[in-house]
Design an enzyme around this catalytic site. Structure first.
Site, mmCIF file in Angstrom:
data_model
loop_
_atom_site.group_PDB
_atom_site.id
_atom_site.type_symbol
_atom_site.label_atom_id
_atom_site.label_comp_id
_atom_site.label_asym_id
_atom_site.label_seq_id
_atom_site.Cartn_x
_atom_site.Cartn_y
_atom_site.Cartn_z
ATOM 1 C CD GLU A 59 -1.499 -2.378 1.726
ATOM 2 O OE1 GLU A 59 -2.115 -3.352 2.077
ATOM 3 O OE2 GLU A 59 -0.187 -2.477 2.252
ATOM 4 N NE ARG A 104 -3.736 2.469 3.906
ATOM 5 C CZ ARG A 104 -3.099 1.489 4.018
ATOM 6 N NH1 ARG A 104 -1.922 1.560 4.505
ATOM 7 N NH2 ARG A 104 -3.682 0.328 3.880
#
Length: 205
Positions: A59, A104
């Site tokens: 990710e 993130r």
């Protein structure tokens, strides 16, 4: 060797952190009035401003390689728009599983208007204490990236820290690219607390 000016900035940052921890603990009812000063002193004299966190996945590639990476994470005891900024890479509790942690990038904070590429979706404004996070790997579909496009806005309190350094292997490591403001404020912390040898000992790859 760390210079005097860097040490002074680090000490000031550490004091601010210690006050934030004590304030958050007091507001949450975890300590009484008479314990505030002791809590400040304990964190200032003994506490570190960072911790190590291992993460693996595609990710956040290429910041964290597909084989995983050990992150040096600056603690953020009371996350808000003053302590974290758009562009920062944050460590946060998974909004759907608080026992799990995600890495993130902060893409938007309270007050930002969010608009979808899909004309059928209505735009909306992030409420107070809300933020929007995205994975860095733009080759992934939303479901694979598992970010705010899937689970929606996240409360700021889910954020536990900001990644400031990543070790992918013994020869591939370096600072994490964050917002310009955070990079500047984190620089004394990085200079004083970065220990690549310690990161290597804790590296799982």
């Amino acid at each position: 060797m760390v210079g005097v000016s860097t040490w002074l900035r680090y000490i000031g940052t550490k004091f601010d952190y210690s006050v934030s921890v004590a304030r958050a603990s007091y507001l949450q009812g975890q300590i009484a009035d008479k314990q505030v000063l002791d809590t400040i002193w304990k964190n200032f004299s003994n506490g570190r401003l960072t911790f190590l966190h291992w993460n693996k996945g595609v990710e956040m590639d290429p910041i964290i390689g597909t084989q995983g990476g050990t992150l040096l994470v600056r603690k953020i005891p009371a996350p808000d728009p003053v302590s974290v900024h758009v562009g920062d890479v944050v460590v946060m509790k998974d909004p759907e599983d608080s026992a799990n942690y995600l890495i993130r990038r902060l893409a938007a904070i309270e007050g930002y208007e969010m608009a979808s590429k899909d004309a059928d979706d209505e735009s909306f404004v992030l409420d107070k204490d809300q933020c929007w996070v995205l994975a860095d790997n733009d080759k992934l579909k939303a479901k694979e990236a598992y970010d705010s496009r899937i689970f929606g806005p996240v409360t700021m309190t889910n954020i536990v820290g900001r990644a400031i350094y990543c070790l992918r292997n013994a020869v591939d490591h370096g600072p994490v690219k964050n917002s310009e403001y955070s990079t500047t404020t984190d620089s004394p912390v990085l200079e004083v607390e970065l220990d690549v040898d310690e990161m290597l000992k804790n590296h799982k790859a």
